[in-house]
Motif scaffolding. Structure first.
Motif, short mmCIF file in Angstrom:
data_model
loop_
_atom_site.label_atom_id
_atom_site.label_comp_id
_atom_site.label_asym_id
_atom_site.label_seq_id
_atom_site.Cartn_x
_atom_site.Cartn_y
_atom_site.Cartn_z
N ARG A 1 7.54 -7.08 8.23
CA ARG A 1 6.12 -7.12 8.22
C ARG A 1 5.47 -5.79 7.93
O ARG A 1 4.39 -5.65 7.22
CB ARG A 1 5.73 -7.68 9.58
CG ARG A 1 5.87 -9.29 9.90
CD ARG A 1 5.03 -9.78 10.97
NE ARG A 1 5.32 -8.84 12.03
CZ ARG A 1 5.99 -9.16 13.32
NH1 ARG A 1 6.10 -10.46 13.44
NH2 ARG A 1 6.14 -8.44 14.28
N ARG B 1 6.87 -3.38 6.34
CA ARG B 1 7.05 -2.86 4.83
C ARG B 1 6.00 -3.79 3.91
O ARG B 1 5.21 -3.07 3.06
CB ARG B 1 8.35 -3.43 4.49
CG ARG B 1 9.45 -2.27 4.70
CD ARG B 1 10.70 -2.52 4.06
NE ARG B 1 11.30 -3.85 4.43
CZ ARG B 1 12.13 -3.99 5.36
NH1 ARG B 1 12.55 -2.97 6.06
NH2 ARG B 1 12.54 -5.23 5.78
N ARG B 2 5.72 -5.13 4.42
CA ARG B 2 4.43 -5.78 3.44
C ARG B 2 3.27 -5.49 3.61
O ARG B 2 2.44 -5.25 2.66
CB ARG B 2 4.85 -7.50 3.91
CG ARG B 2 5.79 -7.99 3.35
CD ARG B 2 5.71 -9.75 3.50
NE ARG B 2 5.48 -9.80 4.80
CZ ARG B 2 6.72 -10.33 5.66
NH1 ARG B 2 7.91 -10.24 5.36
NH2 ARG B 2 6.48 -10.71 7.10
N ALA B 3 2.88 -4.74 5.01
CA ALA B 3 1.63 -4.32 4.93
C ALA B 3 1.40 -3.05 4.37
O ALA B 3 0.60 -2.84 3.72
CB ALA B 3 1.51 -4.06 6.70
N VAL C 1 -1.35 -1.23 -2.72
CA VAL C 1 -1.99 -2.14 -4.04
C VAL C 1 -3.17 -1.97 -3.81
O VAL C 1 -4.13 -1.93 -4.92
CB VAL C 1 -1.18 -3.67 -4.06
CG1 VAL C 1 -2.19 -4.39 -4.83
CG2 VAL C 1 0.14 -3.43 -4.36
N LYS C 2 -3.79 -2.17 -2.60
CA LYS C 2 -5.38 -2.29 -2.39
C LYS C 2 -5.84 -0.93 -2.62
O LYS C 2 -6.72 -0.63 -3.48
CB LYS C 2 -5.61 -2.63 -0.89
CG LYS C 2 -7.23 -2.59 -0.61
CD LYS C 2 -7.35 -2.83 0.84
CE LYS C 2 -8.73 -2.86 1.29
NZ LYS C 2 -9.12 -3.14 2.66
N GLN C 3 -5.18 0.33 -2.39
CA GLN C 3 -5.66 1.61 -2.78
C GLN C 3 -5.56 1.85 -3.99
O GLN C 3 -6.61 2.51 -4.66
CB GLN C 3 -4.73 2.66 -1.69
CG GLN C 3 -5.14 2.64 -0.37
CD GLN C 3 -4.07 3.58 0.37
OE1 GLN C 3 -3.20 4.27 -0.43
NE2 GLN C 3 -4.60 3.90 1.57
N GLN D 1 3.16 -2.14 1.53
CA GLN D 1 2.90 -2.34 0.21
C GLN D 1 1.67 -3.06 -0.18
O GLN D 1 0.97 -2.49 -1.12
CB GLN D 1 4.09 -3.42 -0.35
CG GLN D 1 4.14 -3.81 -1.71
CD GLN D 1 5.23 -4.68 -2.11
OE1 GLN D 1 5.75 -5.40 -1.21
NE2 GLN D 1 5.61 -4.55 -3.28
N GLU D 2 1.14 -3.89 0.50
CA GLU D 2 -0.45 -4.38 0.25
C GLU D 2 -1.34 -3.33 0.38
O GLU D 2 -2.43 -3.28 -0.37
CB GLU D 2 -0.54 -5.66 1.48
CG GLU D 2 0.25 -6.75 0.99
CD GLU D 2 -0.08 -7.65 2.35
OE1 GLU D 2 -0.78 -7.53 3.33
OE2 GLU D 2 0.64 -8.78 2.16
N GLN D 3 -1.07 -2.23 1.35
CA GLN D 3 -2.27 -1.27 1.31
C GLN D 3 -2.22 -0.31 0.12
O GLN D 3 -3.26 0.10 -0.19
CB GLN D 3 -1.82 -0.30 2.60
CG GLN D 3 -2.91 0.63 3.10
CD GLN D 3 -4.34 0.37 3.35
OE1 GLN D 3 -4.49 -1.13 3.85
NE2 GLN D 3 -5.29 0.83 2.98
#
Length: 64
Positions: free
Chosen positions: A31, A33-35, A41-43, A37-39
């Motif tokens: 979880r 690592r996924r968070a 991508v968002k940045q 990675q999502e952050q």
């Protein structure tokens, strides 16, 4: 004295508890690592959205 002999049920319960704790830890790490990675991508999307655009051709400027 009893500790030297070992208690199979207790040892099995402890082994199950260790396995469950390991599984929870792996899920937590996944979880995290996924968070992350999502952050990231968002940045990257936010940086791209704020990039300046050439008024002549409409191309976005790069970091260089």
């Amino acid at each position: 004295m009893w500790e030297a002999i070992g208690i199979p049920r207790r040892e099995a319960a402890q082994a199950r508890a260790r396995e469950a704790a390991r599984a929870r830890q792996e899920e937590y790490q996944a979880r995290v690592r996924r968070a992350a990675q999502e952050q990231a991508v968002k940045q990257a999307a936010e940086r791209e959205a704020h990039r300046l655009v050439c008024t002549a051709c409409g191309a976005r400027f790069t970091d260089e």
